[in-house]
Design a protein around this motif. Sequence first.
Motif, PDB file in Angstrom:
ATOM      1  N   THR A  33      53.684  40.311  46.610  1.00 30.00           N
ATOM      2  CA  THR A  33      53.235  41.116  45.474  1.00 30.00           C
ATOM      3  C   THR A  33      53.124  40.252  44.227  1.00 30.00           C
ATOM      4  O   THR A  33      53.811  39.242  44.074  1.00 30.00           O
ATOM      5  CB  THR A  33      54.220  42.266  45.192  1.00 30.00           C
ATOM      6  OG1 THR A  33      55.497  41.712  44.832  1.00 30.00           O
ATOM      7  CG2 THR A  33      54.367  43.174  46.388  1.00 30.00           C
ATOM      8  N   ALA A  34      52.221  40.676  43.335  1.00 25.21           N
ATOM      9  CA  ALA A  34      51.998  39.962  42.074  1.00 25.21           C
ATOM     10  C   ALA A  34      51.382  40.928  41.075  1.00 25.21           C
ATOM     11  O   ALA A  34      50.968  42.037  41.438  1.00 25.21           O
ATOM     12  CB  ALA A  34      51.077  38.770  42.292  1.00 25.21           C
ATOM     13  N   ASP A  35      51.322  40.520  39.821  1.00 25.91           N
ATOM     14  CA  ASP A  35      50.629  41.343  38.818  1.00 25.91           C
ATOM     15  C   ASP A  35      49.122  41.318  39.073  1.00 25.91           C
ATOM     16  O   ASP A  35      48.438  42.331  38.926  1.00 25.91           O
ATOM     17  CB  ASP A  35      50.918  40.821  37.407  1.00 25.91           C
ATOM     18  CG  ASP A  35      52.380  40.959  37.027  1.00 25.91           C
ATOM     19  OD1 ASP A  35      52.948  42.038  37.282  1.00 25.91           O
ATOM     20  OD2 ASP A  35      52.951  39.991  36.486  1.00 25.91           O
ATOM     21  N   TYR A  36      48.619  40.134  39.447  1.00 28.53           N
ATOM     22  CA  TYR A  36      47.188  39.969  39.671  1.00 28.53           C
ATOM     23  C   TYR A  36      46.944  39.140  40.921  1.00 28.53           C
ATOM     24  O   TYR A  36      47.761  38.295  41.304  1.00 28.53           O
ATOM     25  CB  TYR A  36      46.516  39.293  38.457  1.00 28.53           C
ATOM     26  CG  TYR A  36      46.614  40.128  37.209  1.00 28.53           C
ATOM     27  CD1 TYR A  36      45.736  41.173  36.974  1.00 28.53           C
ATOM     28  CD2 TYR A  36      47.620  39.878  36.269  1.00 28.53           C
ATOM     29  CE1 TYR A  36      45.844  41.960  35.834  1.00 28.53           C
ATOM     30  CE2 TYR A  36      47.745  40.659  35.126  1.00 28.53           C
ATOM     31  CZ  TYR A  36      46.849  41.695  34.917  1.00 28.53           C
ATOM     32  OH  TYR A  36      46.969  42.477  33.799  1.00 28.53           O
ATOM     33  N   ILE A  37      45.789  39.377  41.536  1.00 23.93           N
ATOM     34  CA  ILE A  37      45.398  38.659  42.744  1.00 23.93           C
ATOM     35  C   ILE A  37      44.034  38.020  42.493  1.00 23.93           C
ATOM     36  O   ILE A  37      43.115  38.674  41.983  1.00 23.93           O
ATOM     37  CB  ILE A  37      45.342  39.611  43.949  1.00 23.93           C
ATOM     38  CG1 ILE A  37      46.742  40.174  44.245  1.00 23.93           C
ATOM     39  CG2 ILE A  37      44.785  38.895  45.187  1.00 23.93           C
ATOM     40  CD1 ILE A  37      46.737  41.424  45.076  1.00 23.93           C
ATOM     41  N   LEU A  38      43.924  36.757  42.866  1.00 26.88           N
ATOM     42  CA  LEU A  38      42.662  36.033  42.709  1.00 26.88           C
ATOM     43  C   LEU A  38      42.188  35.563  44.076  1.00 26.88           C
ATOM     44  O   LEU A  38      42.866  34.773  44.737  1.00 26.88           O
ATOM     45  CB  LEU A  38      42.851  34.829  41.770  1.00 26.88           C
ATOM     46  CG  LEU A  38      41.663  33.883  41.621  1.00 26.88           C
ATOM     47  CD1 LEU A  38      40.433  34.613  41.083  1.00 26.88           C
ATOM     48  CD2 LEU A  38      42.023  32.701  40.726  1.00 26.88           C
ATOM     49  N   MET A  39      41.041  36.065  44.500  1.00 29.41           N
ATOM     50  CA  MET A  39      40.469  35.625  45.774  1.00 29.41           C
ATOM     51  C   MET A  39      39.606  34.398  45.528  1.00 29.41           C
ATOM     52  O   MET A  39      38.551  34.487  44.895  1.00 29.41           O
ATOM     53  CB  MET A  39      39.636  36.746  46.403  1.00 29.41           C
ATOM     54  CG  MET A  39      40.467  37.724  47.191  1.00 29.41           C
ATOM     55  SD  MET A  39      39.453  38.825  48.216  1.00 29.41           S
ATOM     56  CE  MET A  39      38.792  39.916  46.966  1.00 29.41           C
ATOM     57  N   ALA A  40      40.069  33.260  46.022  1.00 29.23           N
ATOM     58  CA  ALA A  40      39.352  31.998  45.843  1.00 29.23           C
ATOM     59  C   ALA A  40      38.836  31.513  47.196  1.00 29.23           C
ATOM     60  O   ALA A  40      39.067  30.379  47.616  1.00 29.23           O
ATOM     61  CB  ALA A  40      40.276  30.958  45.208  1.00 29.23           C
ATOM     62  N   THR A  41      38.138  32.389  47.886  1.00 33.82           N
ATOM     63  CA  THR A  41      37.608  32.101  49.220  1.00 33.82           C
ATOM     64  C   THR A  41      36.089  31.966  49.150  1.00 33.82           C
ATOM     65  O   THR A  41      35.483  32.156  48.102  1.00 33.82           O
ATOM     66  CB  THR A  41      37.957  33.231  50.190  1.00 33.82           C
ATOM     67  OG1 THR A  41      37.252  34.420  49.782  1.00 33.82           O
ATOM     68  CG2 THR A  41      39.447  33.516  50.192  1.00 33.82           C
ATOM     69  N   SER A  42      35.465  31.649  50.280  1.00 34.40           N
ATOM     70  CA  SER A  42      34.008  31.696  50.338  1.00 34.40           C
ATOM     71  C   SER A  42      33.573  33.152  50.255  1.00 34.40           C
ATOM     72  O   SER A  42      34.362  34.072  50.505  1.00 34.40           O
ATOM     73  CB  SER A  42      33.493  31.074  51.634  1.00 34.40           C
ATOM     74  OG  SER A  42      33.809  31.913  52.735  1.00 34.40           O
ATOM     75  N   GLN A  43      32.304  33.358  49.923  1.00 32.74           N
ATOM     76  CA  GLN A  43      31.791  34.723  49.805  1.00 32.74           C
ATOM     77  C   GLN A  43      31.917  35.468  51.128  1.00 32.74           C
ATOM     78  O   GLN A  43      32.223  36.665  51.149  1.00 32.74           O
ATOM     79  CB  GLN A  43      30.330  34.681  49.362  1.00 32.74           C
ATOM     80  CG  GLN A  43      29.747  36.042  48.989  1.00 32.74           C
ATOM     81  CD  GLN A  43      28.334  35.929  48.459  1.00 32.74           C
ATOM     82  OE1 GLN A  43      27.652  34.943  48.687  1.00 32.74           O
ATOM     83  NE2 GLN A  43      27.893  36.937  47.749  1.00 32.74           N
ATOM     84  N   ALA A  44      31.733  34.755  52.227  1.00 37.95           N
ATOM     85  CA  ALA A  44      31.796  35.389  53.545  1.00 37.95           C
ATOM     86  C   ALA A  44      33.206  35.829  53.905  1.00 37.95           C
ATOM     87  O   ALA A  44      33.391  36.680  54.785  1.00 37.95           O
ATOM     88  CB  ALA A  44      31.269  34.424  54.601  1.00 37.95           C
ATOM     89  N   SER A  45      34.213  35.264  53.224  1.00 33.03           N
ATOM     90  CA  SER A  45      35.606  35.573  53.561  1.00 33.03           C
ATOM     91  C   SER A  45      36.263  36.555  52.603  1.00 33.03           C
ATOM     92  O   SER A  45      37.477  36.767  52.677  1.00 33.03           O
ATOM     93  CB  SER A  45      36.424  34.271  53.589  1.00 33.03           C
ATOM     94  OG  SER A  45      35.909  33.379  54.544  1.00 33.03           O
ATOM     95  N   ILE A  46      35.485  37.154  51.703  1.00 27.67           N
ATOM     96  CA  ILE A  46      36.067  38.131  50.775  1.00 27.67           C
ATOM     97  C   ILE A  46      36.620  39.309  51.570  1.00 27.67           C
ATOM     98  O   ILE A  46      35.983  39.835  52.475  1.00 27.67           O
ATOM     99  CB  ILE A  46      35.022  38.607  49.751  1.00 27.67           C
ATOM    100  CG1 ILE A  46      34.671  37.457  48.809  1.00 27.67           C
ATOM    101  CG2 ILE A  46      35.549  39.782  48.926  1.00 27.67           C
ATOM    102  CD1 ILE A  46      33.613  37.797  47.787  1.00 27.67           C
ATOM    103  N   LEU A  47      37.824  39.699  51.225  1.00 30.80           N
ATOM    104  CA  LEU A  47      38.533  40.717  52.003  1.00 30.80           C
ATOM    105  C   LEU A  47      38.085  42.128  51.659  1.00 30.80           C
ATOM    106  O   LEU A  47      37.649  42.403  50.543  1.00 30.80           O
ATOM    107  CB  LEU A  47      40.038  40.591  51.733  1.00 30.80           C
ATOM    108  CG  LEU A  47      40.685  39.312  52.253  1.00 30.80           C
ATOM    109  CD1 LEU A  47      42.003  39.059  51.558  1.00 30.80           C
ATOM    110  CD2 LEU A  47      40.875  39.409  53.761  1.00 30.80           C
ATOM    111  N   PRO A  48      38.224  43.049  52.627  1.00 30.95           N
ATOM    112  CA  PRO A  48      37.983  44.453  52.320  1.00 30.95           C
ATOM    113  C   PRO A  48      39.041  44.953  51.345  1.00 30.95           C
ATOM    114  O   PRO A  48      40.159  44.420  51.342  1.00 30.95           O
ATOM    115  CB  PRO A  48      38.111  45.139  53.694  1.00 30.95           C
ATOM    116  CG  PRO A  48      38.854  44.168  54.564  1.00 30.95           C
ATOM    117  CD  PRO A  48      38.576  42.808  54.018  1.00 30.95           C
ATOM    118  N   PRO A  49      38.714  45.900  50.482  1.00 22.03           N
ATOM    119  CA  PRO A  49      37.449  46.645  50.470  1.00 22.03           C
ATOM    120  C   PRO A  49      36.377  46.011  49.590  1.00 22.03           C
ATOM    121  O   PRO A  49      35.438  46.684  49.171  1.00 22.03           O
ATOM    122  CB  PRO A  49      37.896  47.990  49.883  1.00 22.03           C
ATOM    123  CG  PRO A  49      38.958  47.599  48.886  1.00 22.03           C
ATOM    124  CD  PRO A  49      39.677  46.426  49.484  1.00 22.03           C
TER     125      PRO A  49
END
Length: 415
Positions: A242-258
């Motif tokens: 858990t965190a205050d904020y989450i940053l997805m630093a993946t490729s566009q194809a790997s962006i998680l749902p939703p």
Amino acid sequence: MEKDAQVIIIGAGLAGLTAAKVLKAAGKSVLLIEASDAVGGRVRTDEVNGFLLDRGFQVLLTAYPETKRFLNYSKLDLCRFDPGALILNTAGATSIGDPVRRPSSLISTLLSSAGTLTDKLRMLRLKLKLGRKTIEEIFAEQEITTIAYLQKEGFSPTIISQFFKPFMTGIFLEGQLSTSSRMFEFVFKMFGEGDAAIPAKGMGMIPLQLAEGLTSDEMIFNEKVDAIDGNRVKTASGVVYTADYILMATSQASILPPFGQATAVPHSVTNMYFSAKKKPFEMPLIALNTLPGKLVNNIAVMDRISPCYSKSGDALISLSLIGNHATENEDELRASVITELKFWYPDAIHWTHLKTYHIAYALPNDDSVCNEANDEVLRLNAQCFVCGDYLMNGSINAAMKSGRLAAEAIIKTMG
């Protein structure tokens, strides 16, 4: 419940590492979760049989604003290619250089059959024109395809087919030059104002330098994130962070749902490495294959640029094949490559194959590009942000810039 960090960053590629660097400098706590076994993402270097193999042929353009901002070039011990290229055609080999920066290349460039004298003057004019344009002005221009841009600039079919097409194909990883003219202008400006270089000990030294300020407690490897729920991330092993904020630093194809989104088909490349007792060529240039229907687009002798790439002193030869050749028979593919190259390099039949990398997602589609990403692009919801080169353009510069901008947006939100 106690949080694991103020910001969780999913992905330890250049974008995620730059974001972590900016967040830590602002006094924020971070936790990077990476699915693979080390930092770097698409920028990694392996050691195989005493050779350093970058995962895909890549160079650092030293004029990039973001790399100048965050990287210590001296510590990377950068080794530079000469500006220009070695042109391989049916007549043999000829070279084109940058006489402004390498006066010694003037005669060979003028005599090169890769273009007319008018073409070479137009190239100088283009270099000077882009030198006067700011990066902001370049990315404000109306977009057309790179091929249309080159034709509009008056370049002949000869220099387009003999130089621009194979040269830019090696950078854009697509052979039609449908990539945005903004990207062409930006890259050509960067080549004109700096060097194409590699760290002495491999491109993987770039992410390692970015990660220097991170502790082992701030990085988790071999852990794939499966889902995001509010300010919680769940991994494949069932652990929840858990965190205050989450940053997805993946490729566009790997962006998680939703948050998954439709993506343009990315550009792929197959990178082959061979060793040899003798270098196929001695000049510190990238060689470009201009033949129609070719397999190999470009060739680099890596130990000629940095001797550290080869412990034994044998030549290390990097070949780039545009597209994904993963489904082809490996033995037949290697045989076809050698058959193609022995026209110029008869000794190729004695080269020793080291490793082949099939990189399905090497670059995002760059038919339309920009150089900025505002909060609406970077922020998916109250807790979740994204970064990555696909938000702007496929480059080391954009990957790092997106990480910086996302980190600054999170800092601003945190107050």
